[in-house]
Design a protein around this motif. Structure first.
Motif, PDB file in Angstrom:
ATOM      1  N   HIS A  91       0.803  -1.256   0.187  1.00 34.12           N
ATOM      2  CA  HIS A  91      -0.053   0.170  -0.069  1.00 34.12           C
ATOM      3  C   HIS A  91       0.896   1.150  -0.054  1.00 34.12           C
ATOM      4  O   HIS A  91       0.581   2.163  -0.968  1.00 34.12           O
ATOM      5  N   HIS A  92       1.825   1.583   0.828  1.00 32.42           N
ATOM      6  CA  HIS A  92       2.530   2.479   0.944  1.00 32.42           C
ATOM      7  C   HIS A  92       3.977   2.393   1.544  1.00 32.42           C
ATOM      8  O   HIS A  92       4.313   1.286   2.116  1.00 32.42           O
ATOM      9  N   LEU A  93       4.949   3.439   1.368  1.00 33.23           N
ATOM     10  CA  LEU A  93       6.288   3.578   1.819  1.00 33.23           C
ATOM     11  C   LEU A  93       6.168   4.852   3.012  1.00 33.23           C
ATOM     12  O   LEU A  93       5.587   5.668   2.459  1.00 33.23           O
ATOM     13  N   GLY A 135      -1.211   5.018  -7.606  1.00 29.40           N
ATOM     14  CA  GLY A 135      -1.194   3.769  -6.867  1.00 29.40           C
ATOM     15  C   GLY A 135       0.220   3.849  -6.079  1.00 29.40           C
ATOM     16  O   GLY A 135       0.457   2.887  -5.182  1.00 29.40           O
ATOM     17  N   VAL A 136       1.094   4.786  -6.300  1.00 25.68           N
ATOM     18  CA  VAL A 136       2.381   4.484  -5.794  1.00 25.68           C
ATOM     19  C   VAL A 136       2.432   5.755  -4.575  1.00 25.68           C
ATOM     20  O   VAL A 136       2.134   6.783  -4.734  1.00 25.68           O
ATOM     21  N   VAL A 137       2.051   5.294  -3.176  1.00 21.27           N
ATOM     22  CA  VAL A 137       1.787   6.067  -2.122  1.00 21.27           C
ATOM     23  C   VAL A 137       2.796   6.190  -1.195  1.00 21.27           C
ATOM     24  O   VAL A 137       3.456   5.247  -0.788  1.00 21.27           O
ATOM     25  N   PHE A 138       2.971   7.556  -0.751  1.00 22.53           N
ATOM     26  CA  PHE A 138       4.059   7.797   0.045  1.00 22.53           C
ATOM     27  C   PHE A 138       3.356   8.360   1.448  1.00 22.53           C
ATOM     28  O   PHE A 138       2.455   9.164   1.316  1.00 22.53           O
ATOM     29  N   GLU A 139       3.776   7.972   2.627  1.00 22.72           N
ATOM     30  CA  GLU A 139       2.938   8.366   3.961  1.00 22.72           C
ATOM     31  C   GLU A 139       4.056   9.071   4.572  1.00 22.72           C
ATOM     32  O   GLU A 139       5.414   8.675   4.600  1.00 22.72           O
TER      33      GLU A 139
END
Length: 176
Positions: A91-93, A135-139
């Motif tokens: 889902h995320h990095l 779709g490439v999610v950064f948190e």
């Protein structure tokens, strides 16, 4: 060029948290897992106020936190498709920040847009993505004591002897 701190977390959306913990234990040996039930995030997603609930487990591979999230709400969110089906898989990095607003501003300067911004239980988060790479999610995560909690989890994993692989965190009862 700005060099960020190393990413500290990879998040996965899972269909069944308990089965996923067993899978990770069996196939990777990662543990112990700290489990939080009934996590609630209040925030903005696609221009609307939403409350997302989930059960979460965290384990460590070296200094990398593996976060497993089973979404328990049906509200629109970055964890589900428009049909309501969960976005299972990676889902995320994520990175910890001491100043979420500054981190989001820097990410925006680099061309990212806020997908989801929320708060819950002493933590503020922002998910960001690029229109060119949906779709490439950064948190980015900000929270009091968050770095200490991660350091504690890393130490627990480093010294883990294989016993007590699932460690639920029981929420404090409300003040009466």
């Amino acid at each position: 060029m700005h060099r960020p701190e190393p990413a500290m977390q990879v998040g996965y959306v899972v269909a069944d948290l308990d089965a996923s913990i067993r899978y990770w234990l069996q196939h990777t040996g990662i543990g112990p897992w700290t489990v939080f039930r009934g996590v609630e995030l209040d925030g903005r997603y696609q221009g609307q106020q939403v409350t997302v609930t989930m059960d979460v487990a965290m384990g460590y591979s070296g200094e990398l936190q593996i976060e497993l999230m089973q979404i328990t709400s049906s509200t629109p969110s970055p964890y589900a498709y428009e049909s309501g089906a969960p976005k299972l898989g990676p889902h995320h990095l994520a990175w910890i920040t001491d100043d979420l607003d500054a981190s989001v501003a820097q990410a925006r300067e680099r061309g990212l847009e806020v997908l989801f911004a929320a708060e819950g239980s002493g933590t503020r988060i922002a998910y960001l993505e690029s229109p060119e790479q949906p779709g490439v999610v950064f948190e980015h995560i900000q929270g009091e004591g968050l770095r200490e909690m991660v350091a504690h989890g890393i130490e627990q994993a480093r010294t883990w002897d294989g016993t007590d692989p699932v460690r639920p965190v029981v929420p404090e009862p409300p003040n009466r």
